[in-house]
Motif scaffolding. Structure first.
Motif, PDB file in Angstrom:
ATOM      1  N   GLY A   1      14.120  -5.744   0.975  1.00 10.33           N
ATOM      2  CA  GLY A   1      15.262  -6.391   0.343  1.00 10.33           C
ATOM      3  C   GLY A   1      15.266  -6.281  -1.170  1.00 10.33           C
ATOM      4  O   GLY A   1      15.959  -7.052  -1.849  1.00 10.33           O
ATOM      5  N   GLU A   2      14.526  -5.321  -1.735  1.00  8.75           N
ATOM      6  CA  GLU A   2      14.468  -5.127  -3.189  1.00  8.75           C
ATOM      7  C   GLU A   2      15.549  -4.118  -3.586  1.00  8.75           C
ATOM      8  O   GLU A   2      15.292  -2.950  -3.852  1.00  8.75           O
ATOM      9  CB  GLU A   2      13.075  -4.640  -3.602  1.00  8.75           C
ATOM     10  CG  GLU A   2      11.973  -5.649  -3.286  1.00  8.75           C
ATOM     11  CD  GLU A   2      10.581  -5.144  -3.624  1.00  8.75           C
ATOM     12  OE1 GLU A   2      10.451  -3.971  -4.079  1.00  8.75           O
ATOM     13  OE2 GLU A   2       9.607  -5.897  -3.441  1.00  8.75           O
TER      14      GLU A   2
ATOM     15  N   VAL B   1      11.205   1.925   1.631  1.00 11.03           N
ATOM     16  CA  VAL B   1      10.325   0.759   1.770  1.00 11.03           C
ATOM     17  C   VAL B   1      10.955  -0.443   1.078  1.00 11.03           C
ATOM     18  O   VAL B   1      10.963  -1.565   1.614  1.00 11.03           O
ATOM     19  CB  VAL B   1       8.931   1.052   1.172  1.00 11.03           C
ATOM     20  CG1 VAL B   1       8.100  -0.228   1.072  1.00 11.03           C
ATOM     21  CG2 VAL B   1       8.194   2.079   2.022  1.00 11.03           C
ATOM     22  N   ARG B   2      11.506  -0.242  -0.100  1.00  7.75           N
ATOM     23  CA  ARG B   2      12.113  -1.350  -0.845  1.00  7.75           C
ATOM     24  C   ARG B   2      13.346  -1.909  -0.118  1.00  7.75           C
ATOM     25  O   ARG B   2      13.629  -3.111  -0.198  1.00  7.75           O
ATOM     26  CB  ARG B   2      12.468  -0.892  -2.256  1.00  7.75           C
ATOM     27  CG  ARG B   2      11.243  -0.555  -3.104  1.00  7.75           C
ATOM     28  CD  ARG B   2      11.639  -0.284  -4.544  1.00  7.75           C
ATOM     29  NE  ARG B   2      10.539   0.223  -5.328  1.00  7.75           N
ATOM     30  CZ  ARG B   2       9.535  -0.507  -5.811  1.00  7.75           C
ATOM     31  NH1 ARG B   2       9.490  -1.801  -5.540  1.00  7.75           N
ATOM     32  NH2 ARG B   2       8.582   0.036  -6.526  1.00  7.75           N
TER      33      ARG B   2
ATOM     34  N   GLU C   1       0.831  -1.204   0.000  1.00  9.31           N
ATOM     35  CA  GLU C   1       0.000   0.000   0.000  1.00  9.31           C
ATOM     36  C   GLU C   1       0.867   1.257   0.000  1.00  9.31           C
ATOM     37  O   GLU C   1       0.569   2.237  -0.698  1.00  9.31           O
ATOM     38  CB  GLU C   1      -0.909  -0.018   1.231  1.00  9.31           C
ATOM     39  CG  GLU C   1      -1.880   1.145   1.302  1.00  9.31           C
ATOM     40  CD  GLU C   1      -2.761   1.092   2.543  1.00  9.31           C
ATOM     41  OE1 GLU C   1      -3.257   2.160   2.957  1.00  9.31           O
ATOM     42  OE2 GLU C   1      -2.947  -0.016   3.106  1.00  9.31           O
ATOM     43  N   ALA C   2       1.946   1.222   0.759  1.00  7.86           N
ATOM     44  CA  ALA C   2       2.859   2.372   0.794  1.00  7.86           C
ATOM     45  C   ALA C   2       3.498   2.609  -0.565  1.00  7.86           C
ATOM     46  O   ALA C   2       3.570   3.746  -1.045  1.00  7.86           O
ATOM     47  CB  ALA C   2       3.937   2.144   1.852  1.00  7.86           C
ATOM     48  N   LEU C   3       3.954   1.536  -1.212  1.00  6.07           N
ATOM     49  CA  LEU C   3       4.585   1.683  -2.531  1.00  6.07           C
ATOM     50  C   LEU C   3       3.607   2.226  -3.568  1.00  6.07           C
ATOM     51  O   LEU C   3       3.966   3.069  -4.405  1.00  6.07           O
ATOM     52  CB  LEU C   3       5.152   0.335  -2.989  1.00  6.07           C
ATOM     53  CG  LEU C   3       6.410  -0.151  -2.265  1.00  6.07           C
ATOM     54  CD1 LEU C   3       6.777  -1.560  -2.714  1.00  6.07           C
ATOM     55  CD2 LEU C   3       7.573   0.802  -2.506  1.00  6.07           C
ATOM     56  N   THR C   4       2.363   1.777  -3.511  1.00  2.61           N
ATOM     57  CA  THR C   4       1.349   2.277  -4.447  1.00  2.61           C
ATOM     58  C   THR C   4       1.121   3.770  -4.240  1.00  2.61           C
ATOM     59  O   THR C   4       1.029   4.543  -5.204  1.00  2.61           O
ATOM     60  CB  THR C   4       0.022   1.512  -4.262  1.00  2.61           C
ATOM     61  OG1 THR C   4       0.245   0.134  -4.559  1.00  2.61           O
ATOM     62  CG2 THR C   4      -1.058   2.053  -5.187  1.00  2.61           C
TER      63      THR C   4
END
Length: 348
Positions: free
Chosen positions: A65-66, A60-61, A28-31
């Protein structure tokens, strides 16, 4: 309250993203951050908001771990800040990039990025950001085995914490200082800082950091021979990690569970936990957790008097630390290996 005509502004989207991130609702945060980026590109004077949204998404990523996606977002955020001539946002981007490089084991680059962030933040006299950078640099030097140097950074960060009236970064600095003190054998002082850190986590609602502090407190409990306390803390931390879907945190928690099982003589349980920790941390996912897990696996094999297996685990741990750039820890493991592999003298 956000007015109707303000609900689609980039700042409103960033506010939604930050609220979601605080509750660990990562997707939700990434969106919401992506919405902010897209809105900012068509909004008057939206460059600053776009840089902030990209940096927020990258943070957030990093939690997820992205690495490559986070690297992309941070590079774009920094480029926008550079075009704007915004030293504060340059410092924020470099500090976040340093955290990314630290997490994925590229410690030389992390040091360079933190140094750049410090210079930019000092130029605009941002005490809040300087505190975060001090804490991050302290964590880097601690991982490299430079405990005295890292303690200086953490204590400077906490001085800013007092000046800034309980900044959220204070709990992180207290936790990190507790780790250094524990390694120096100052366990009572370490436990006091862990307690203060947990109180701050409760105040700010930072569940992820609270679980990290619990893991460190569990390790301290093992050092002072309180296995029941360590078991309870490890189980709670593992439950939180599972609930949050936090892979790095889960790797640390299950490694602690392995250490607790070893302390209780439950060899099969300990080995199963440590193998799970390796699966969660290997292949560059959580490099420091992988190194620590190999060390704990060596302790297990030593307890079972399986000395060849212990030596193999120590070699794996040493390789992990060398790849991270932690030469002090690698040298400590080298000394342990030498002692372990030394021939036993026969007494006539």
């Amino acid at each position: 309250m956000i007015e109707e005509h303000d609900s689609k502004t980039p700042r409103a989207a960033i506010a939604r993203a930050e609220a979601a991130a605080r509750s660990e609702r990562w997707e939700e945060a990434l969106t919401a951050y992506q919405d902010a980026v897209e809105t900012a590109r068509f909004h008057p004077e939206g460059a600053a908001a776009e840089a902030d949204a990209l940096r927020g998404a990258a943070i957030v990523r990093i939690r997820l771990g992205e690495w490559q996606e986070a690297l992309r977002d941070l590079a774009e955020s920094r480029l926008i800040a550079e075009r704007m001539g915004d030293a504060g946002r340059l410092a924020l981007a470099d500090n976040a990039r340093g955290a990314l490089e630290f997490e994925r084991g590229n410690w030389e680059e992390a040091e360079r990025r933190y140094r750049a962030a410090r210079e930019s933040a000092g130029g605009v006299e941002d005490l809040s950001l300087l505190m975060e950078i001090e804490n991050n640099e302290g964590a880097l030097w601690a991982a490299r085995g430079e405990r005295a140097r890292s303690e200086e950074h953490f204590r400077r960060a906490l001085r800013h914490f007092e000046e800034l009236e309980r900044h959220p970064c204070g709990a992180r600095a207290m936790n990190n200082l507790g780790m250094i003190l524990m390694e120096d054998g100052r366990v009572a002082e370490a436990d006091a800082f862990y307690g203060r850190a947990l109180e701050e986590c409760k105040r700010t609602g930072d569940l992820t950091l609270a679980a990290t502090v619990m893991i460190n407190r569990g390790r301290l409990a093992l050092v002072i021979d309180e296995p029941i306390r360590a078991h309870a803390v490890a189980a709670t931390a593992a439950e939180i990690a599972a609930r949050l879907g936090n892979g790095p945190l889960a790797a640390d928690a299950v490694c602690l569970q392995g250490a607790v099982a070893r302390a209780g003589g439950r060899w099969d349980e300990a080995r199963a936990c440590l193998r799970e920790a390796l699966e969660r941390s290997a292949d560059g996912r959580v490099p420091l957790a992988e190194a620590e897990t190999w060390t704990e696996l060596a302790e297990l094999e030593l307890a079972r008097e399986r000395f060849d297996e212990a030596a193999r685990a120590l070699r794996q741990s040493r390789r992990c630390y060398l790849s991270l750039g932690s030469t002090a820890e690698a040298e400590r493991l080298e000394r342990r290996l030498a002692a372990l592999e030394a021939p036993t003298m026969e007494v006539p």
